[in-house]
Design an enzyme around this catalytic site. Structure first.
Site, short mmCIF file in Angstrom:
data_model
loop_
_atom_site.label_atom_id
_atom_site.label_comp_id
_atom_site.label_asym_id
_atom_site.label_seq_id
_atom_site.Cartn_x
_atom_site.Cartn_y
_atom_site.Cartn_z
N CYS A 1 -5.03 -3.64 3.21
CA CYS A 1 -4.74 -3.26 4.60
C CYS A 1 -5.90 -3.47 5.56
CB CYS A 1 -4.25 -1.80 4.62
SG CYS A 1 -3.32 -1.35 6.11
N GLU B 1 0.85 -1.19 0.00
CA GLU B 1 0.00 0.00 0.00
C GLU B 1 0.89 1.25 0.00
OE1 GLU B 1 -3.95 1.50 2.45
OE2 GLU B 1 -2.36 0.47 3.56
N LYS C 1 -10.21 0.62 -2.10
CA LYS C 1 -10.30 0.23 -0.70
C LYS C 1 -11.69 0.56 -0.13
CE LYS C 1 -7.60 0.67 3.59
NZ LYS C 1 -6.42 1.35 4.18
#
Length: 271
Positions: free
Chosen positions: A158, A40, A113
């Site tokens: 993440c 990321e 995301k």
């Protein structure tokens, strides 16, 4: 299929980060990897949260996307480009996007995301929603390895890691490999990173390929690192504690089939 997780300690200067990423991608290709995943924010970890707005690219146009396409084609790799900021309708925010490129240099998948991180822990105050617009749905990448085997790859980023139902959606779609580019903080990573990755592998009987930021960044932030590959039984095959480097392992389809045959938990679901 050999798979590689590339770990970085990205700084605020995009050209420097791209040079590091290229060197790691070349190492992955030389090691026989067919799929490589960057972390990321691989292209820039700004000095301030709003710095990412200045690096935002339009989909299909920009130096980071051109870099990923060129590297994939020149090195003959499938590349999941960690994340980079893509422009959205809100000029005060961006999408934190993971783009996948084929060995022909084509962008073949995009995942934005979905889950945005917020942490209030002493001096650590992080709220991604201030600068990031969330995505709306999981995305799978479909690829064929050099042996002719098809793989369904579940894309994630993440903080998604904390939401098991997100990965169960991937499993229901047929995912046998889950990728997790991340920049876990030292605080949360030291407590939860490995156990969550292994849990997602065990629950979904899939390989997990996690590429992390790992070290002290110029903005003062410290990320956990511990990039790793876990097999469908939850065994960590390879890991890298911190610093820039590479984790390389074999995603053996025979092992995947063995685990699912011996303990067919996915077919035992009731709810």
């Amino acid at each position: 299929m050999k798979i590689a997780a590339l770990q970085m300690v990205s700084g605020p200067r995009v050209p420097d980060n791209l040079a590091t990423a290229r060197a790691l991608l070349e190492r992955a290709a030389a090691g026989g990897a067919e799929l490589a995943v960057l972390p990321e924010y691989f292209s820039a970890m700004g000095l301030r949260e709003r710095d990412k707005l200045g690096h935002a690219e339009q989909l299909g146009d920009g130096p980071v996307q051109a870099f990923l396409a060129r590297a994939a084609q020149e090195l003959g790799l499938w590349i999941v480009g960690g994340t980079l900021p893509l422009a959205c309708s809100d000029p005060e925010r961006v999408r934190n996007s993971s783009l996948a490129f084929s060995p022909q240099g084509e962008c073949v998948a995009r995942y934005d995301k979905v889950h945005l991180f917020r942490l209030a822990h002493g001096d650590e105050q992080i709220d991604e929603s201030r600068t990031i617009e969330p995505g709306g749905a999981p995305v799978q990448l479909h690829l064929t390895d050099r042996s002719g085997r098809d793989w369904c790859v579940g894309l994630s980023i993440c903080y998604d890691l904390r939401f098991p139902e997100f990965y169960r959606f991937h499993a229901q779609a047929g995912a046998d490999l889950l990728v997790v580019p991340a920049a876990f903080t030292w605080t949360t990573g030291s407590a939860h990173w490995e156990v969550l990755l292994r849990a997602r592998a065990i629950e979904n009987q899939a390989f997990v390929l996690a590429a992390a930021q790992g070290g002290r960044h110029e903005n003062g932030r410290r990320t956990w690192g511990q990039s790793l590959v876990a097999d469908p039984w939850g065994k960590v095959l390879e890991a890298l504690p911190d610093g820039a480097g590479m984790v390389l392992a074999d995603a053996d389809p025979a092992r995947l089939d063995e685990v699912r045959r011996q303990l067919p938990a996915l077919s035992h679901r009731v709810f």
